[in-house]
Design an enzyme around this catalytic site. Structure first.
Site, PDB file in Angstrom:
ATOM      1  N   CYS A 114     -10.872  -8.310  -9.109  1.00  0.00           N
ATOM      2  CA  CYS A 114      -9.675  -8.648  -9.102  1.00  0.00           C
ATOM      3  C   CYS A 114      -8.971  -9.975  -8.159  1.00  0.00           C
ATOM      4  CB  CYS A 114      -9.170  -7.095  -8.436  1.00  0.00           C
ATOM      5  SG  CYS A 114      -9.766  -5.872  -9.930  1.00  0.00           S
ATOM      6  N   HIS A 246      -1.745  -7.288  -6.013  1.00  0.00           N
ATOM      7  CA  HIS A 246      -2.737  -6.421  -6.968  1.00  0.00           C
ATOM      8  C   HIS A 246      -1.944  -5.494  -7.799  1.00  0.00           C
ATOM      9  CE1 HIS A 246      -5.348  -5.992  -9.475  1.00  0.00           C
ATOM     10  NE2 HIS A 246      -6.406  -4.607  -9.149  1.00  0.00           N
ATOM     11  N   ASN A 276      -3.992  -2.945 -14.873  1.00  0.00           N
ATOM     12  CA  ASN A 276      -4.907  -3.911 -14.089  1.00  0.00           C
ATOM     13  C   ASN A 276      -5.168  -4.491 -14.493  1.00  0.00           C
ATOM     14  OD1 ASN A 276      -6.585  -4.531 -12.242  1.00  0.00           O
ATOM     15  ND2 ASN A 276      -6.903  -2.387 -11.443  1.00  0.00           N
TER      16      ASN A 276
END
Length: 322
Positions: A114, A246, A276
């Site tokens: 990520c 994020h 996500n």
């Protein structure tokens, strides 16, 4: 005058299929209320079976190149960050994207989960400022649906597919001000994708996560990262136009926002729409701001990410796009 690396454009691509929280109720012991309360996610996008990560990346790249107002042939390097590549190990997804663009340039993938977008930003900044490259195309692209265990409600409801790209070019103002990255492999077993240990092992590759443990480390690491990069650059929270973290979990985003005393209007939150998307998360959020006409040339953006590895990083960058 010294060359500076600048974010010249942003572009994104999302698959046409939308998966709503209610869709999981048909095969999992879960509910829209449970997912929303724990994550803030309401929906996510899912690629078709015959749609690969490189396809998503290619389509996002075309948008970013067009918005940068350059020709495809002006791109002299491609970097892709992904945890869900078309092929295991090789060839790189970036190589496939280069082929689809009709280019024979340097192209490679990075693996930072990520945090991938921030890692790419650091690489592109160094390459452009050293005059090694002029226009670096960086792409966060994920088909995470291909590595999910849809029997595991703790992970499969969290992730979405998508891609977003930036063109990083040489300029003299509105630069990428600073990037910092780090890792701690001690926590590798808390968030990872498994792989078969032997050639005869038919265990499918899938993402594994100890969610509560990841949450505890992530919230403190992210808040400390932001404090450090602001202090290092003699900036305060009030200097930031857009805080773009994020998009993993609304609870994490809110924790960091409150810890840093940021205003709601400074924070970009779109995890409810996309879930996500790992390495694509931050650039998809930038694109969300751009397409909603909230992102203007000269705006100062603060990025913050945390991912498997563990990896993490933050960056300060002015937007130099039109």
């Amino acid at each position: 005058m010294k060359l500076k690396a600048c974010i010249k454009s942003i572009g994104a691509y999302l698959p046409k299929n939308i998966v709503y929280n209610q869709d999981f109720e048909t095969f999992l012991d879960t509910s829209d209320e449970w997912i929303t309360r724990r994550t803030g996610i309401k929906q996510r996008f899912k690629a078709d079976k015959d749609e690969q990560t490189s396809d998503l990346a290619y389509k996002a790249a075309l948008v970013a190149i067009k918005r940068a107002k350059i020709n495809i042939d002006d791109i002299d390097m491609i970097i892709v960050a992904t945890l869900s590549p078309d092929y295991f190990a090789m060839p790189s997804t970036a190589t496939l994207v280069a082929h689809k663009l009709g280019l024979k340039v340097s192209a490679f993938d990075i693996s930072a989960a990520c945090s991938g977008f921030i890692y790419m930003l650091e690489l592109a900044k160094s390459l452009v400022e050293s005059a090694s490259k002029k226009n670096v195309l960086i792409i966060g692209a994920e088909k995470i649906s291909s590595v999910l265990d849809y029997n595991d409600r703790s992970t499969c409801v969290l992730f979405g597919d998508g891609a977003a790209a930036c063109v990083i070019s040489a300029g003299y103002e509105n630069e990428i001000l600073d990037v910092q990255t780090a890792t701690d492999g001690e926590y590798a077993k808390l968030l990872f994708t498994n792989r078969p240990k032997y050639s005869k092992d038919c265990t499918p590759i899938s993402l594994k996560m100890q969610g509560n443990d990841v949450f505890k480390v992530a919230v403190n690491t992210l808040a400390n990262e932001v404090k450090h990069i602001l202090s290092k650059n003699n900036l305060s929270k009030d200097d930031i136009t857009h805080f773009i973290p994020h998009q993993a979990n609304l609870r994490i985003i809110n924790y960091v926002k409150e810890k840093l005393e940021l205003k709601d209007e400074q924070c970009c939150v779109c995890v409810d729409k996309y879930g996500n998307t790992s390495a694509a998360s931050i650039p998809i959020a930038i694109n969300e701001l751009y397409e909603s006409k909230k992102l203007k040339k000269g705006d100062l953006m603060l990025f913050d990410a945390f991912g498997g590895g563990f990896t993490w990083g933050s960056a300060l960058a002015y937007f130099d796009g039109e």
